[in-house]
Scaffold this motif. Sequence first.
Motif, short mmCIF file in Angstrom:
data_model
loop_
_atom_site.label_atom_id
_atom_site.label_comp_id
_atom_site.label_asym_id
_atom_site.label_seq_id
_atom_site.Cartn_x
_atom_site.Cartn_y
_atom_site.Cartn_z
N CYS A 86 24.80 -53.69 26.70
CA CYS A 86 25.66 -53.05 27.00
C CYS A 86 26.12 -51.43 27.40
CB CYS A 86 26.68 -53.52 25.94
SG CYS A 86 27.19 -52.70 24.95
N PHE A 177 30.87 -56.74 27.55
CA PHE A 177 30.15 -56.57 27.75
C PHE A 177 30.53 -54.64 28.91
CE2 PHE A 177 26.83 -58.60 26.73
CZ PHE A 177 25.54 -57.99 27.07
N ARG A 180 31.64 -51.28 26.39
CA ARG A 180 30.29 -50.50 26.00
C ARG A 180 30.28 -50.44 24.72
NH1 ARG A 180 26.82 -50.65 30.94
NH2 ARG A 180 28.75 -50.86 33.05
N VAL A 185 30.84 -56.30 21.21
CA VAL A 185 29.57 -56.95 22.62
C VAL A 185 28.52 -58.28 20.92
CG1 VAL A 185 27.29 -57.12 23.43
CG2 VAL A 185 29.35 -55.33 23.65
#
Length: 224
Positions: A86, A177, A180, A185
């Motif tokens: 990610c 995702f 970040r 994630v």
Amino acid sequence: MTAEIRRAIISGSLEPGQEFSLRELAGHLGVSFIPVREALRSLETEGLVLARPGRSAAVAPVHLDDLHGIYRLRHRLEPEMASRSCQVIASDVLDDLEREAASFGREDLGVDEIYEAHQAFHLALLAPVATEWDIRTLTTLWRAAERYIRIGFRALDPQPQEHRRREHAHEDLITAFRTRDPQAVEQAVSQHLERNEELARSALSRYETGGDGTSSEPGRTASG
């Protein structure tokens, strides 16, 4: 020949525990007995077929413990890989995958039609950090799960809400995702795997075999 019979087993056309004679199968396929016998020998090594005494065979039964084992290994690999991916995956790739996720909600497409695209979707999310061995391992796990997933989720295809669930579940992954955030994630992928395993187990429960090797589905027998 081998590929054709494998497709029938993976798709559920030949159901778990279903018995058949080799000659009947040869007649159905319009071929001689010998290539069918050779194909079944190959499929037996893959764990998809059980040979019977004489000239008969049975589709290998479904064991839900095997499905859990596959997901247990996926839980070890995919969330951690996703947490790294990610941070480096390109935004335009996420844009493309978001459009792909929308197609998973089409009611005219069942799990058989979207299965290959679904595999490609998950691989694309992990690809930025995946080594060759990662891909080989994941592909092996996904192939091992294929019969379970196709049969299990096909049982849910008639439900319109299931198609919407598939779409939203994969859109949620893209949303995670885009943050970040590795921790977020990792958690999102873990939850995705947990939900999918539970749905598959519920849909496949009628095929599970008991300790005596008999299928719980009426009219079916299987060797355990």
